[in-house]
Motif scaffolding. Structure first.
Motif, PDB file in Angstrom:
ATOM      1  N   GLN A  88      28.544 -37.794 -20.652  1.00 14.01           N
ATOM      2  CA  GLN A  88      28.757 -36.358 -20.809  1.00 14.01           C
ATOM      3  C   GLN A  88      29.795 -35.884 -19.804  1.00 14.01           C
ATOM      4  OE1 GLN A  88      25.281 -33.967 -21.271  1.00 14.01           O
ATOM      5  NE2 GLN A  88      26.293 -32.119 -20.574  1.00 14.01           N
ATOM      6  N   SER A  89      30.615 -34.937 -20.233  1.00 14.09           N
ATOM      7  CA  SER A  89      31.618 -34.351 -19.357  1.00 14.09           C
ATOM      8  C   SER A  89      31.775 -32.881 -19.707  1.00 14.09           C
ATOM      9  CB  SER A  89      32.953 -35.088 -19.523  1.00 14.09           C
ATOM     10  OG  SER A  89      33.848 -34.701 -18.509  1.00 14.09           O
ATOM     11  N   SER A  90      32.428 -32.146 -18.818  1.00 13.97           N
ATOM     12  CA  SER A  90      32.660 -30.723 -19.066  1.00 13.97           C
ATOM     13  C   SER A  90      34.031 -30.345 -18.531  1.00 13.97           C
ATOM     14  CB  SER A  90      31.578 -29.879 -18.397  1.00 13.97           C
ATOM     15  OG  SER A  90      31.634 -30.041 -16.994  1.00 13.97           O
ATOM     16  N   CYS A  91      34.481 -29.160 -18.955  1.00 14.73           N
ATOM     17  CA  CYS A  91      35.776 -28.661 -18.512  1.00 14.73           C
ATOM     18  C   CYS A  91      35.855 -27.172 -18.800  1.00 14.73           C
ATOM     19  CB  CYS A  91      36.906 -29.391 -19.237  1.00 14.73           C
ATOM     20  SG  CYS A  91      38.555 -28.895 -18.710  1.00 14.73           S
ATOM     21  N   THR A  92      36.481 -26.434 -17.919  1.00  8.19           N
ATOM     22  CA  THR A  92      36.726 -25.017 -18.170  1.00  8.19           C
ATOM     23  C   THR A  92      38.163 -24.783 -18.606  1.00  8.19           C
ATOM     24  OG1 THR A  92      37.241 -24.626 -15.838  1.00  8.19           O
ATOM     25  CG2 THR A  92      34.956 -24.253 -16.541  1.00  8.19           C
ATOM     26  N   GLY A  93      38.961 -25.852 -18.717  1.00  8.07           N
ATOM     27  CA  GLY A  93      40.380 -25.728 -19.024  1.00  8.07           C
ATOM     28  C   GLY A  93      40.750 -25.976 -20.463  1.00  8.07           C
ATOM     29  N   GLY A  94      39.803 -25.980 -21.369  1.00  9.68           N
ATOM     30  CA  GLY A  94      40.133 -26.156 -22.776  1.00  9.68           C
ATOM     31  C   GLY A  94      39.771 -27.530 -23.311  1.00  9.68           C
ATOM     32  N   ALA A  95      39.974 -27.692 -24.608  1.00  9.32           N
ATOM     33  CA  ALA A  95      39.575 -28.919 -25.301  1.00  9.32           C
ATOM     34  C   ALA A  95      40.369 -30.130 -24.825  1.00  9.32           C
ATOM     35  CB  ALA A  95      39.717 -28.734 -26.811  1.00  9.32           C
ATOM     36  N   GLY A  96      41.658 -29.963 -24.569  1.00 11.97           N
ATOM     37  CA  GLY A  96      42.464 -31.083 -24.077  1.00 11.97           C
ATOM     38  C   GLY A  96      41.972 -31.569 -22.725  1.00 11.97           C
ATOM     39  N   GLY A  97      41.663 -30.643 -21.837  1.00  7.77           N
ATOM     40  CA  GLY A  97      41.115 -31.003 -20.531  1.00  7.77           C
ATOM     41  C   GLY A  97      39.767 -31.681 -20.655  1.00  7.77           C
ATOM     42  N   GLY A 105      30.760 -19.875 -23.107  1.00 11.98           N
ATOM     43  CA  GLY A 105      31.198 -19.007 -22.025  1.00 11.98           C
ATOM     44  C   GLY A 105      31.494 -19.735 -20.731  1.00 11.98           C
ATOM     45  N   ASP A 106      30.817 -20.845 -20.485  1.00 18.48           N
ATOM     46  CA  ASP A 106      31.025 -21.603 -19.252  1.00 18.48           C
ATOM     47  C   ASP A 106      32.040 -22.721 -19.415  1.00 18.48           C
ATOM     48  OD1 ASP A 106      29.176 -20.021 -17.960  1.00 18.48           O
ATOM     49  OD2 ASP A 106      27.505 -21.383 -18.341  1.00 18.48           O
ATOM     50  N   GLY A 107      32.717 -22.786 -20.537  1.00 19.17           N
ATOM     51  CA  GLY A 107      33.700 -23.833 -20.766  1.00 19.17           C
ATOM     52  C   GLY A 107      33.264 -24.757 -21.887  1.00 19.17           C
ATOM     53  N   TYR A 108      33.758 -25.964 -21.837  1.00 15.37           N
ATOM     54  CA  TYR A 108      33.520 -26.970 -22.864  1.00 15.37           C
ATOM     55  C   TYR A 108      32.644 -28.089 -22.318  1.00 15.37           C
ATOM     56  CZ  TYR A 108      37.468 -25.063 -25.541  1.00 15.37           C
ATOM     57  OH  TYR A 108      38.311 -24.262 -26.265  1.00 15.37           O
ATOM     58  N   THR A 109      31.819 -28.665 -23.179  1.00 16.43           N
ATOM     59  CA  THR A 109      31.058 -29.873 -22.840  1.00 16.43           C
ATOM     60  C   THR A 109      31.206 -30.866 -23.976  1.00 16.43           C
ATOM     61  OG1 THR A 109      29.016 -29.029 -23.809  1.00 16.43           O
ATOM     62  CG2 THR A 109      29.343 -28.650 -21.440  1.00 16.43           C
ATOM     63  N   LEU A 110      31.188 -32.155 -23.635  1.00 14.65           N
ATOM     64  CA  LEU A 110      31.289 -33.240 -24.609  1.00 14.65           C
ATOM     65  C   LEU A 110      30.333 -34.347 -24.200  1.00 14.65           C
ATOM     66  CD1 LEU A 110      32.628 -34.885 -26.944  1.00 14.65           C
ATOM     67  CD2 LEU A 110      34.394 -35.556 -25.282  1.00 14.65           C
ATOM     68  N   LYS A 111      29.538 -34.813 -25.160  1.00 14.49           N
ATOM     69  CA  LYS A 111      28.691 -35.970 -24.949  1.00 14.49           C
ATOM     70  C   LYS A 111      29.040 -36.984 -26.032  1.00 14.49           C
ATOM     71  CE  LYS A 111      24.101 -37.641 -24.031  1.00 14.49           C
ATOM     72  NZ  LYS A 111      22.701 -37.309 -23.804  1.00 14.49           N
ATOM     73  N   LEU A 122      48.547 -26.990 -29.442  1.00 13.19           N
ATOM     74  CA  LEU A 122      47.955 -28.031 -28.610  1.00 13.19           C
ATOM     75  C   LEU A 122      46.435 -27.918 -28.611  1.00 13.19           C
ATOM     76  CD1 LEU A 122      48.324 -30.318 -26.475  1.00 13.19           C
ATOM     77  CD2 LEU A 122      48.387 -28.522 -24.764  1.00 13.19           C
ATOM     78  N   GLU A 123      45.935 -26.718 -28.443  1.00  8.97           N
ATOM     79  CA  GLU A 123      44.482 -26.498 -28.421  1.00  8.97           C
ATOM     80  C   GLU A 123      43.861 -26.837 -29.779  1.00  8.97           C
ATOM     81  OE1 GLU A 123      40.982 -25.594 -26.334  1.00  8.97           O
ATOM     82  OE2 GLU A 123      43.000 -26.055 -25.685  1.00  8.97           O
ATOM     83  N   ARG A 124      44.536 -26.474 -30.867  1.00  8.18           N
ATOM     84  CA  ARG A 124      44.024 -26.817 -32.202  1.00  8.18           C
ATOM     85  C   ARG A 124      44.003 -28.326 -32.411  1.00  8.18           C
ATOM     86  NH1 ARG A 124      47.115 -22.284 -33.485  1.00  8.18           N
ATOM     87  NH2 ARG A 124      48.849 -23.571 -34.206  1.00  8.18           N
ATOM     88  N   ALA A 125      45.022 -29.024 -31.928  1.00 13.46           N
ATOM     89  CA  ALA A 125      45.066 -30.485 -32.055  1.00 13.46           C
ATOM     90  C   ALA A 125      43.917 -31.126 -31.271  1.00 13.46           C
ATOM     91  CB  ALA A 125      46.413 -31.019 -31.578  1.00 13.46           C
ATOM     92  N   ALA A 126      43.660 -30.639 -30.063  1.00 13.76           N
ATOM     93  CA  ALA A 126      42.558 -31.172 -29.255  1.00 13.76           C
ATOM     94  C   ALA A 126      41.215 -30.885 -29.927  1.00 13.76           C
ATOM     95  CB  ALA A 126      42.590 -30.584 -27.848  1.00 13.76           C
ATOM     96  N   ALA A 127      41.068 -29.687 -30.490  1.00 13.36           N
ATOM     97  CA  ALA A 127      39.828 -29.345 -31.202  1.00 13.36           C
ATOM     98  C   ALA A 127      39.647 -30.241 -32.421  1.00 13.36           C
ATOM     99  CB  ALA A 127      39.839 -27.876 -31.610  1.00 13.36           C
ATOM    100  N   ALA A 128      40.730 -30.602 -33.074  1.00 11.37           N
ATOM    101  CA  ALA A 128      40.642 -31.516 -34.219  1.00 11.37           C
ATOM    102  C   ALA A 128      40.173 -32.905 -33.776  1.00 11.37           C
ATOM    103  CB  ALA A 128      41.991 -31.606 -34.927  1.00 11.37           C
ATOM    104  N   ILE A 129      40.626 -33.344 -32.612  1.00 12.45           N
ATOM    105  CA  ILE A 129      40.163 -34.633 -32.074  1.00 12.45           C
ATOM    106  C   ILE A 129      38.669 -34.556 -31.791  1.00 12.45           C
ATOM    107  CG2 ILE A 129      40.315 -36.218 -30.105  1.00 12.45           C
ATOM    108  CD1 ILE A 129      43.340 -35.341 -29.966  1.00 12.45           C
ATOM    109  N   LEU A 130      38.224 -33.462 -31.193  1.00 12.18           N
ATOM    110  CA  LEU A 130      36.790 -33.290 -30.928  1.00 12.18           C
ATOM    111  C   LEU A 130      35.988 -33.278 -32.226  1.00 12.18           C
ATOM    112  CD1 LEU A 130      36.925 -30.617 -28.091  1.00 12.18           C
ATOM    113  CD2 LEU A 130      36.132 -32.991 -27.877  1.00 12.18           C
TER     114      LEU A 130
END
Length: 102
Positions: free
Chosen positions: A74-83, A63-69, A40-48
């Protein structure tokens, strides 16, 4: 001065994120075996990666999680790429709703 939001681009990026997360919804959840969760995490990383390579997104896993712009949002999450994808999608929709209310 804040840059004006490209509403058409944000809507298109929401469609792309929705299509990707629809695939994620059919995949194993955290309660499943470790390898299934890693898939699941690999699939989400592929989408990113696709969003980055084809649509100009910038994202980071640190270290502080994920960010996406993407598309000026822009958004962030500490729960992984899917989150992160779900959080970005929600932030993008809130932004569109705010713009529509103006």
């Amino acid at each position: 001065m804040k840059r004006q939001l490209d509403i058409a681009r944000v809507k298109r990026m929401i469609e792309i994120v929705d299509a990707g997360t629809a695939v994620l919804a059919t995949m194993p959840k955290l309660a499943d075996a470790y390898e299934e969760c890693r898939a699941l995490e690999r699939a989400a990383a592929a989408i990113l990666a696709t969003l980055q390579n084809e649509h100009g997104a910038t994202w980071n896993a640190g270290g502080d999680g994920y960010t996406l712009k993407l598309a000026g949002i822009q958004s962030s999450c500490t729960g992984g790429a899917g989150g992160l994808l779900r959080n970005w999608r929600n932030a993008a929709q809130r932004r569109l709703d705010t713009e529509a209310a103006r």
